[in-house]
Write a protein that holds these residues in place. Structure first.
Motif, short mmCIF file in Angstrom:
data_model
loop_
_atom_site.label_atom_id
_atom_site.label_comp_id
_atom_site.label_asym_id
_atom_site.label_seq_id
_atom_site.Cartn_x
_atom_site.Cartn_y
_atom_site.Cartn_z
N THR A 5 15.81 -16.60 60.65
CA THR A 5 16.02 -17.96 60.15
C THR A 5 14.88 -18.37 59.22
OG1 THR A 5 17.20 -18.57 62.17
CG2 THR A 5 16.35 -20.38 60.82
N ALA A 6 15.21 -18.66 57.99
CA ALA A 6 14.19 -19.06 57.01
C ALA A 6 13.51 -20.35 57.44
CB ALA A 6 14.83 -19.24 55.64
N ARG A 7 12.19 -20.39 57.26
CA ARG A 7 11.45 -21.64 57.49
C ARG A 7 11.61 -22.51 56.25
NH1 ARG A 7 6.32 -18.39 59.73
NH2 ARG A 7 6.58 -18.69 61.98
N ALA A 8 12.71 -23.23 56.20
CA ALA A 8 13.03 -23.92 54.95
C ALA A 8 13.61 -25.31 55.12
CB ALA A 8 14.01 -23.06 54.15
N ASP A 9 13.79 -25.76 56.34
CA ASP A 9 14.39 -27.09 56.54
C ASP A 9 13.61 -28.19 55.84
OD1 ASP A 9 16.35 -25.92 58.01
OD2 ASP A 9 15.54 -26.48 59.97
N LEU A 10 12.29 -28.01 55.77
CA LEU A 10 11.43 -29.01 55.16
C LEU A 10 11.77 -29.26 53.70
CD1 LEU A 10 8.79 -30.73 55.42
CD2 LEU A 10 7.54 -28.68 54.70
N PHE A 11 12.40 -28.29 53.05
CA PHE A 11 12.59 -28.38 51.60
C PHE A 11 13.99 -28.84 51.19
CE2 PHE A 11 9.58 -24.92 52.64
CZ PHE A 11 8.43 -25.58 52.24
N GLU A 12 14.80 -29.25 52.14
CA GLU A 12 16.12 -29.77 51.79
C GLU A 12 16.03 -31.02 50.91
OE1 GLU A 12 19.36 -29.86 54.46
OE2 GLU A 12 18.67 -28.14 55.64
N PRO A 13 15.03 -31.91 51.11
CA PRO A 13 14.92 -33.07 50.21
C PRO A 13 14.69 -32.68 48.75
CG PRO A 13 13.70 -33.49 52.22
CD PRO A 13 14.11 -32.04 52.27
N LEU A 14 14.20 -31.45 48.52
CA LEU A 14 14.03 -30.97 47.15
C LEU A 14 15.35 -30.49 46.54
CD1 LEU A 14 10.77 -28.84 47.50
CD2 LEU A 14 11.00 -30.97 46.22
N GLY A 15 16.35 -30.32 47.41
CA GLY A 15 17.62 -29.77 46.95
C GLY A 15 17.80 -28.32 47.31
N LEU A 16 16.92 -27.79 48.18
CA LEU A 16 17.00 -26.40 48.61
C LEU A 16 17.60 -26.35 50.01
CD1 LEU A 16 13.56 -24.96 47.47
CD2 LEU A 16 15.78 -24.64 46.38
N LYS A 17 18.83 -25.95 50.09
CA LYS A 17 19.50 -25.85 51.39
C LYS A 17 19.68 -24.38 51.74
CE LYS A 17 23.43 -27.47 54.08
NZ LYS A 17 24.67 -28.28 54.09
N PRO A 18 19.20 -23.96 52.91
CA PRO A 18 19.34 -22.55 53.29
C PRO A 18 20.81 -22.12 53.34
CG PRO A 18 17.79 -23.67 54.74
CD PRO A 18 18.45 -24.73 53.91
N GLU A 19 21.05 -20.90 52.90
CA GLU A 19 22.38 -20.31 52.97
C GLU A 19 22.42 -19.28 54.07
OE1 GLU A 19 23.71 -18.80 49.24
OE2 GLU A 19 22.97 -20.54 48.10
N GLU A 20 23.59 -19.07 54.64
CA GLU A 20 23.74 -18.08 55.69
C GLU A 20 23.97 -16.69 55.11
OE1 GLU A 20 26.84 -19.42 58.28
OE2 GLU A 20 25.45 -20.61 59.50
N LEU A 21 23.32 -15.71 55.71
CA LEU A 21 23.57 -14.32 55.34
C LEU A 21 24.56 -13.75 56.33
CD1 LEU A 21 22.94 -11.79 53.67
CD2 LEU A 21 21.14 -11.26 55.33
N GLU A 22 25.73 -13.41 55.84
CA GLU A 22 26.79 -12.90 56.70
C GLU A 22 27.11 -11.46 56.32
OE1 GLU A 22 31.45 -13.89 57.08
OE2 GLU A 22 30.14 -15.59 57.56
N VAL A 23 27.18 -10.61 57.33
CA VAL A 23 27.53 -9.20 57.12
C VAL A 23 28.62 -8.84 58.11
CG1 VAL A 23 26.71 -6.82 57.10
CG2 VAL A 23 25.18 -8.67 56.38
N GLY A 24 29.76 -8.43 57.60
CA GLY A 24 30.86 -8.04 58.48
C GLY A 24 31.33 -9.14 59.39
N GLY A 25 31.27 -10.37 58.92
CA GLY A 25 31.72 -11.50 59.72
C GLY A 25 30.69 -12.03 60.70
N HIS A 26 29.50 -11.44 60.73
CA HIS A 26 28.45 -11.90 61.64
C HIS A 26 27.30 -12.50 60.84
CE1 HIS A 26 25.86 -11.97 65.19
NE2 HIS A 26 24.90 -11.53 64.41
N VAL A 27 26.82 -13.66 61.27
CA VAL A 27 25.69 -14.31 60.59
C VAL A 27 24.39 -13.73 61.12
CG1 VAL A 27 24.49 -16.48 60.17
CG2 VAL A 27 26.99 -16.44 60.20
N PHE A 28 23.65 -13.08 60.24
CA PHE A 28 22.38 -12.46 60.62
C PHE A 28 21.19 -13.39 60.42
CE2 PHE A 28 24.93 -8.69 60.51
CZ PHE A 28 24.35 -7.86 61.46
N GLY A 29 21.37 -14.42 59.59
CA GLY A 29 20.25 -15.32 59.37
C GLY A 29 20.51 -16.27 58.23
N SER A 30 19.44 -16.93 57.79
CA SER A 30 19.54 -17.88 56.68
C SER A 30 18.41 -17.64 55.71
CB SER A 30 19.47 -19.32 57.21
OG SER A 30 18.23 -19.57 57.84
N TYR A 31 18.63 -18.03 54.44
CA TYR A 31 17.64 -17.76 53.41
C TYR A 31 17.82 -18.78 52.28
CZ TYR A 31 21.50 -15.86 50.67
OH TYR A 31 22.67 -15.73 49.98
N ILE A 32 16.79 -18.89 51.43
CA ILE A 32 16.87 -19.70 50.23
C ILE A 32 17.23 -18.78 49.07
CG2 ILE A 32 15.59 -21.12 48.59
CD1 ILE A 32 16.17 -22.55 51.17
#
Length: 312
Positions: free
Chosen positions: A232-259
């Motif tokens: 999980t990306a340490r990125a929640d703090l930056f949503e007010p900037l317009g940066l919303k983490p996206e989910e990384l999905e592989v084969g239908g499974h979410v492995f994490g989030s990233y910017i």
């Protein structure tokens, strides 16, 4: 802080952040790196696959990097960023202790959090004999009795990778997908055995992992356990900037989030760049450092173009 205005503020003081700060300082940019002191690899004893620094303790590498950045005039402060927002001529950053700084550009290198499976005691041993990456720690557990905890589809792939390092690999189905008959036959040819049932915990003796305990009470002797965290990306703090983490999905499974960013590290928000695990979940230390250099160089290029255009 000697001043509150910089060309660039780097949020995050790991390999990516320090590498970016070094490139910028060597380009004679005023740069401030803010480090919360929470490196992802802190539990690990050594860094691996970093050419020329193989086996270096993580803290030692960061200490060397900080000295290099400050030698070229870069500033590094310890602190936790609590807010980052756009301003008329750049970005405003606030720290938990009340300090604030302003910059024309931001480089975010805050990394990720490894969200571990909910099994007692594995968090305390993560980075030692509870592992996730064969390239980070595989050599250190070669020829040992290795267990792989099934929690998502990646577990079977991990079992295959670790079977290259040891002839004694056991896959604990746990809550992961049950392997098909074809997969069982294929993996059995690699010497991988299977244990059904839910894992309840691990056994430790003399500060060494000795086994994996099933809910049934059975203990399977193991010296290392491989797990599949959610990254999980340490990125929640930056949503007010317009940066919303996206989910990384592989084969239908979410492995994490990233910017998301382009190869230069530039995000969808003009003036904001990212590097390291906050944008690349699989990056090892050397890859993160290289990404920091790339982003630092691209930020300097961006600033040069702006400076040229503003010449009167």
């Amino acid at each position: 802080m000697n001043t509150t205005k910089y060309d660039v503020i780097v949020i995050g003081g790991g390999a990516a952040g320090l590498s970016g700060a070094l490139a910028l300082a060597r380009s004679r940019r005023s740069v401030l790196a803010i480090d919360a002191g929470e490196p992802r690899n802190a539990p690990a004893g050594h860094i691996h696959n970093y050419l020329g620094r193989e086996g270096t303790p993580p803290g030692e590498l960061l200490a060397i990097g900080r000295d290099e950045v400050t030698a070229y005039g870069g500033e590094i402060v310890s602190g936790t960023v609590t807010a980052a927002r756009k301003a008329d001529d750049g970005f405003h950053v606030e720290l938990a202790d009340g300090r604030a700084a302003h910059a024309r550009r931001l480089l975010i290198t805050t990394g990720l959090v490894d969200e571990l499976p909910d099994v007692p005691d594995i968090a305390e041993r993560f980075g030692r004999d509870v592992l996730h990456c064969p390239y980070c720690h595989g050599w250190e557990v070669r020829d040992q009795a290795i267990g792989v905890l099934g929690t998502n589809p990646f577990g079977l792939h991990q079992a295959k990778l670790f079977s290259q390092l040891s002839a004694d690999v056991t896959y604990f189905v746990h809550t992961g997908p049950a392997p098909s008959e074809a997969e069982r036959e294929q993996l059995a040819k690699r010497g991988i055995t299977f244990v059904e049932g839910e894992v309840a915990g691990i056994e430790v003796r003399d500060d060494q992992l000795t086994g994996v305990r099933l809910r049934s009470g059975e203990v399977v002797s193991r010296q290392a356990l491989v797990v599949s965290p959610r990254f999980t990306a340490r990125a929640d703090l930056f949503e007010p900037l317009g940066l919303k983490p996206e989910e990384l999905e592989v084969g239908g499974h979410v492995f994490g989030s990233y910017i998301a960013a382009d190869p230069s590290g530039a995000t969808s928000v003009p003036g904001v760049y990212v590097a390291g695990n906050v944008t690349d979940l699989k990056a090892q230390v050397i890859v993160s450092a290289a990404a920091g250099l790339t982003a630092g160089a691209m930020i300097n290029n961006d600033l040069v173009e702006e400076d040229v255009q503003n010449v009167r």
